[in-house]
Design a protein around this motif. Sequence first.
Motif, PDB file in Angstrom:
ATOM      1  N   PHE A  25      68.503  40.455 -44.215  1.00 53.78           N
ATOM      2  CA  PHE A  25      67.668  39.329 -43.776  1.00 53.78           C
ATOM      3  C   PHE A  25      67.984  38.965 -42.324  1.00 53.78           C
ATOM      4  N   TYR A  26      69.247  39.048 -41.993  1.00 54.50           N
ATOM      5  CA  TYR A  26      69.715  38.667 -40.649  1.00 54.50           C
ATOM      6  C   TYR A  26      69.215  39.645 -39.589  1.00 54.50           C
ATOM      7  N   ARG A  27      69.361  40.943 -39.865  1.00 52.54           N
ATOM      8  CA  ARG A  27      69.010  41.962 -38.876  1.00 52.54           C
ATOM      9  C   ARG A  27      67.509  42.181 -38.763  1.00 52.54           C
ATOM     10  N   ARG A  28      66.794  42.120 -39.880  1.00 50.16           N
ATOM     11  CA  ARG A  28      65.399  42.548 -39.869  1.00 50.16           C
ATOM     12  C   ARG A  28      64.411  41.424 -40.140  1.00 50.16           C
ATOM     13  N   GLY A  29      64.897  40.306 -40.660  1.00 47.20           N
ATOM     14  CA  GLY A  29      64.004  39.214 -40.994  1.00 47.20           C
ATOM     15  C   GLY A  29      63.598  39.261 -42.455  1.00 47.20           C
ATOM     16  N   TYR A  30      63.523  38.106 -43.073  1.00 46.88           N
ATOM     17  CA  TYR A  30      63.221  37.986 -44.499  1.00 46.88           C
ATOM     18  C   TYR A  30      61.928  38.698 -44.876  1.00 46.88           C
ATOM     19  N   ALA A  31      60.866  38.489 -44.103  1.00 53.05           N
ATOM     20  CA  ALA A  31      59.553  39.029 -44.453  1.00 53.05           C
ATOM     21  C   ALA A  31      59.520  40.553 -44.439  1.00 53.05           C
ATOM     22  N   LYS A  32      60.424  41.191 -43.709  1.00 54.58           N
ATOM     23  CA  LYS A  32      60.398  42.644 -43.562  1.00 54.58           C
ATOM     24  C   LYS A  32      61.369  43.360 -44.494  1.00 54.58           C
ATOM     25  N   VAL A  33      62.001  42.624 -45.396  1.00 53.07           N
ATOM     26  CA  VAL A  33      62.972  43.214 -46.321  1.00 53.07           C
ATOM     27  C   VAL A  33      62.443  43.082 -47.743  1.00 53.07           C
ATOM     28  N   GLY A  34      62.429  44.189 -48.483  1.00 57.90           N
ATOM     29  CA  GLY A  34      62.024  44.160 -49.879  1.00 57.90           C
ATOM     30  C   GLY A  34      63.221  44.169 -50.806  1.00 57.90           C
ATOM     31  N   MET A  35      63.013  43.746 -52.041  1.00 57.54           N
ATOM     32  CA  MET A  35      64.111  43.735 -53.010  1.00 57.54           C
ATOM     33  C   MET A  35      64.622  45.148 -53.255  1.00 57.54           C
ATOM     34  N   GLY A  36      63.727  46.140 -53.176  1.00 58.68           N
ATOM     35  CA  GLY A  36      64.171  47.517 -53.354  1.00 58.68           C
ATOM     36  C   GLY A  36      65.170  47.942 -52.296  1.00 58.68           C
ATOM     37  N   GLU A  37      64.986  47.474 -51.076  1.00 61.20           N
ATOM     38  CA  GLU A  37      65.922  47.807 -49.997  1.00 61.20           C
ATOM     39  C   GLU A  37      67.280  47.150 -50.216  1.00 61.20           C
ATOM     40  N   VAL A  38      67.266  45.929 -50.730  1.00 61.39           N
ATOM     41  CA  VAL A  38      68.533  45.268 -51.051  1.00 61.39           C
ATOM     42  C   VAL A  38      69.247  46.037 -52.160  1.00 61.39           C
ATOM     43  N   ALA A  39      68.489  46.427 -53.174  1.00 59.83           N
ATOM     44  CA  ALA A  39      69.078  47.187 -54.283  1.00 59.83           C
ATOM     45  C   ALA A  39      69.671  48.501 -53.783  1.00 59.83           C
ATOM     46  N   GLU A  40      68.932  49.189 -52.922  1.00 58.33           N
ATOM     47  CA  GLU A  40      69.403  50.458 -52.377  1.00 58.33           C
ATOM     48  C   GLU A  40      70.699  50.272 -51.589  1.00 58.33           C
ATOM     49  N   ALA A  41      70.819  49.150 -50.902  1.00 55.88           N
ATOM     50  CA  ALA A  41      72.009  48.896 -50.082  1.00 55.88           C
ATOM     51  C   ALA A  41      73.273  48.782 -50.914  1.00 55.88           C
ATOM     52  N   VAL A  42      73.134  48.409 -52.177  1.00 57.51           N
ATOM     53  CA  VAL A  42      74.310  48.294 -53.054  1.00 57.51           C
ATOM     54  C   VAL A  42      74.314  49.361 -54.142  1.00 57.51           C
ATOM     55  N   GLY A  43      73.408  50.342 -54.035  1.00 59.30           N
ATOM     56  CA  GLY A  43      73.440  51.481 -54.943  1.00 59.30           C
ATOM     57  C   GLY A  43      73.001  51.196 -56.357  1.00 59.30           C
ATOM     58  N   ILE A  44      72.042  50.275 -56.523  1.00 59.68           N
ATOM     59  CA  ILE A  44      71.538  49.982 -57.867  1.00 59.68           C
ATOM     60  C   ILE A  44      70.016  50.076 -57.856  1.00 59.68           C
ATOM     61  N   GLY A  45      69.427  50.097 -59.035  1.00 58.99           N
ATOM     62  CA  GLY A  45      67.987  50.088 -59.145  1.00 58.99           C
ATOM     63  C   GLY A  45      67.448  48.677 -58.996  1.00 58.99           C
ATOM     64  N   PRO A  46      66.186  48.537 -58.563  1.00 59.69           N
ATOM     65  CA  PRO A  46      65.607  47.195 -58.390  1.00 59.69           C
ATOM     66  C   PRO A  46      65.666  46.343 -59.643  1.00 59.69           C
ATOM     67  N   SER A  47      65.495  46.962 -60.819  1.00 63.90           N
ATOM     68  CA  SER A  47      65.514  46.171 -62.055  1.00 63.90           C
ATOM     69  C   SER A  47      66.857  45.500 -62.271  1.00 63.90           C
ATOM     70  N   ALA A  48      67.941  46.186 -61.875  1.00 64.37           N
ATOM     71  CA  ALA A  48      69.276  45.597 -62.028  1.00 64.37           C
ATOM     72  C   ALA A  48      69.433  44.367 -61.152  1.00 64.37           C
ATOM     73  N   LEU A  49      68.728  44.348 -60.011  1.00 61.62           N
ATOM     74  CA  LEU A  49      68.818  43.213 -59.093  1.00 61.62           C
ATOM     75  C   LEU A  49      68.304  41.943 -59.760  1.00 61.62           C
ATOM     76  N   TYR A  50      67.269  42.094 -60.585  1.00 60.28           N
ATOM     77  CA  TYR A  50      66.652  40.921 -61.204  1.00 60.28           C
ATOM     78  C   TYR A  50      67.489  40.363 -62.347  1.00 60.28           C
ATOM     79  N   ARG A  51      68.548  41.038 -62.722  1.00 63.55           N
ATOM     80  CA  ARG A  51      69.480  40.446 -63.692  1.00 63.55           C
ATOM     81  C   ARG A  51      70.292  39.326 -63.053  1.00 63.55           C
ATOM     82  N   HIS A  52      70.390  39.379 -61.715  1.00 70.35           N
ATOM     83  CA  HIS A  52      71.180  38.380 -60.991  1.00 70.35           C
ATOM     84  C   HIS A  52      70.312  37.343 -60.274  1.00 70.35           C
ATOM     85  N   PHE A  53      69.113  37.745 -59.841  1.00 68.61           N
ATOM     86  CA  PHE A  53      68.273  36.855 -59.035  1.00 68.61           C
ATOM     87  C   PHE A  53      66.820  36.955 -59.498  1.00 68.61           C
ATOM     88  N   ARG A  54      66.136  35.818 -59.498  1.00 67.72           N
ATOM     89  CA  ARG A  54      64.744  35.777 -59.964  1.00 67.72           C
ATOM     90  C   ARG A  54      63.814  36.502 -59.006  1.00 67.72           C
TER      91      ARG A  54
END
Length: 393
Positions: free
Chosen positions: A33-62
């Motif tokens: 979010f800091y480097r690229r801006g909130y609007a330009k970051v998808g949840m899939g990219e966050v998931a990829e950054a920590v080596g998990i699938g997007p579905s696993a991300l939604y177990r922690h955040f809505r």
Amino acid sequence: MTEGRAESTCAPARGTRPANRRQLVVLAAADLFYRRGYAKVGMGEVAEAVGIGPSALYRHFRGKQDLLGTVVGEAMGVMTDELAVAAPDDIARRLAVLGLEHRHVGVLWQREARHLDADRLAELRAATERIGARLAELLARRRPELTADEAALLAWCALAVTTSVSFHRLAPPEPGFTALLTELVTETIDAPIALPAAANPNRVRALATRSRREAVLAEATRLFARRGFAGVSMDDIGASVGIAGPSLYNHFAAKTEILSAVMYRGDEWLWMDMNRVFAAATDAEDGLRRLVDSYVRFVLEQPDLIQLLLSETAHLPESDRKRARSTQHSYIAEWMHLATRVHPEWDPVTARVRVQAAQTIANDVALIPRLRARAGIDAALRVLLTRLLGLRG
């Protein structure tokens, strides 16, 4: 006015489930979010950054909005906890350490918080108010001669210095960076300011230009500052001016063209003021003092423009975005040049950190209506900025 470097995050091996996965997600999201801006970051990219699938991300955040709220909220929670156990004599170092450990927060709060839903935003604003109140309480104990308003102002200014490191990419070696930031916070909280008891009268805009184009620019500036570029439509701007949205195309080809015109005007305003300062100055120190006066006047008179210069550059077309960022870098470089002529012992890094801290104080105060409207705020800001720039008397 530029965004700083982000801390790197290391993704765990795919297929593993580290115990601190949630915290890794928060760190990765903060970085992206800091480097690229909130609007330009998808949840899939966050998931990829920590080596998990997007579905696993939604177990922690809505969703992404919940993740942004968590990133900012957790940093505020750490600051709340630190200030709860702070003493008046260790405020500066605690704030410096926190500012560097959570370097992303200043940019995210200034630029991205408007993406949060109303309830979460209100919750975080309340947390910010509590932080400011606690810091003001500590300052009142440190300096019993301060009035409540003076302690509150210095508290917000100290927080501005703390978050100023979020707006540049410099990373001086430690422990020097922490020591410098501690010194700047100390200079701020010990500044000899005095606010008069009377409040400034409410300013009433009595006149407006007859030009429809100027009316569009004025209303667009106000709306973009309050709701963000993405949250304002051409119809919104038209309604505010009193014309149908399609009629705006008689003046501007697109919404981005309106933003470009506003941002260009803000940048040029600052440069014209600087040129007047240089023409009148007798030497470098006099020029730096005049530049402080000019900047303080600008931010207090044009807070909406300051908001846009700080938060909306990313929405400009690429060519305009490059021009705006280059212009802002050059503007700060002129401040640094003057500062190092006055203080030849300062290296460029020290000068930049000090200039950014000074400008961030002015910007943040201008963006808080109750502080901006306070009687004597211009004189107080001049004292604070000149101290951070090493000027006395």
